[in-house]
Design a protein around this motif. Structure first.
Motif, PDB file in Angstrom:
ATOM      1  N   UNK A  13       0.814  -0.827  -0.202  1.00  0.00           N
ATOM      2  CA  UNK A  13      -0.519   0.019  -0.406  1.00  0.00           C
ATOM      3  C   UNK A  13       0.628   1.068   0.288  1.00  0.00           C
ATOM      4  N   UNK A  14       1.853   1.225   0.790  1.00  0.00           N
ATOM      5  CA  UNK A  14       2.476   2.105   0.500  1.00  0.00           C
ATOM      6  C   UNK A  14       3.420   2.536  -0.836  1.00  0.00           C
ATOM      7  N   UNK A  15       3.912   1.544  -1.058  1.00  0.00           N
ATOM      8  CA  UNK A  15       4.616   1.736  -2.865  1.00  0.00           C
ATOM      9  C   UNK A  15       3.362   2.217  -3.812  1.00  0.00           C
ATOM     10  N   UNK A  16       2.254   1.444  -3.849  1.00  0.00           N
ATOM     11  CA  UNK A  16       0.972   2.161  -4.281  1.00  0.00           C
ATOM     12  C   UNK A  16       0.883   3.760  -3.758  1.00  0.00           C
ATOM     13  N   UNK A  17       0.898   4.068  -2.884  1.00  0.00           N
ATOM     14  CA  UNK A  17       0.496   5.132  -2.167  1.00  0.00           C
ATOM     15  C   UNK A  17       2.069   6.322  -3.049  1.00  0.00           C
ATOM     16  N   UNK A  18       2.499   6.138  -2.556  1.00  0.00           N
ATOM     17  CA  UNK A  18       4.190   6.650  -3.107  1.00  0.00           C
ATOM     18  C   UNK A  18       4.167   7.036  -4.915  1.00  0.00           C
ATOM     19  N   UNK A  19       3.982   5.539  -5.378  1.00  0.00           N
ATOM     20  CA  UNK A  19       3.617   5.648  -7.456  1.00  0.00           C
ATOM     21  C   UNK A  19       3.319   6.660  -7.791  1.00  0.00           C
ATOM     22  N   UNK A  20       1.479   6.796  -6.807  1.00  0.00           N
ATOM     23  CA  UNK A  20       0.625   7.711  -6.917  1.00  0.00           C
ATOM     24  C   UNK A  20       1.323   9.213  -7.081  1.00  0.00           C
ATOM     25  N   UNK A  21       1.780   9.146  -6.414  1.00  0.00           N
ATOM     26  CA  UNK A  21       2.820  11.156  -6.240  1.00  0.00           C
ATOM     27  C   UNK A  21       3.787  10.857  -7.296  1.00  0.00           C
TER      28      UNK A  21
END
Length: 53
Positions: A13-21
């Motif tokens: 989830x952290x990876x996904x959030x950071x990728x979105x940013x």
């Protein structure tokens, strides 16, 4: 019946959030980031409860 947690942060989830940013990290880096954020949150809560903030 055990209630399943759906809002827990995971390295994925952290990876996904950071990728979105716009920041790409691998799972190992995401795990390190997650551990750091949890430590900072723990410190902040403890300081708040002790009246140091």
């Amino acid at each position: 019946m055990k209630k399943e947690k759906t809002n827990d942060l995971t390295p994925e989830r952290v990876k996904q959030i950071l990728k979105k940013k716009g920041t790409e990290v691998d799972l190992e880096e995401a795990q390190a980031i997650l551990e750091f954020v949890k430590k900072i949150a723990h410190i902040a809560v403890n300081q708040y409860l002790r009246g140091k903030l």
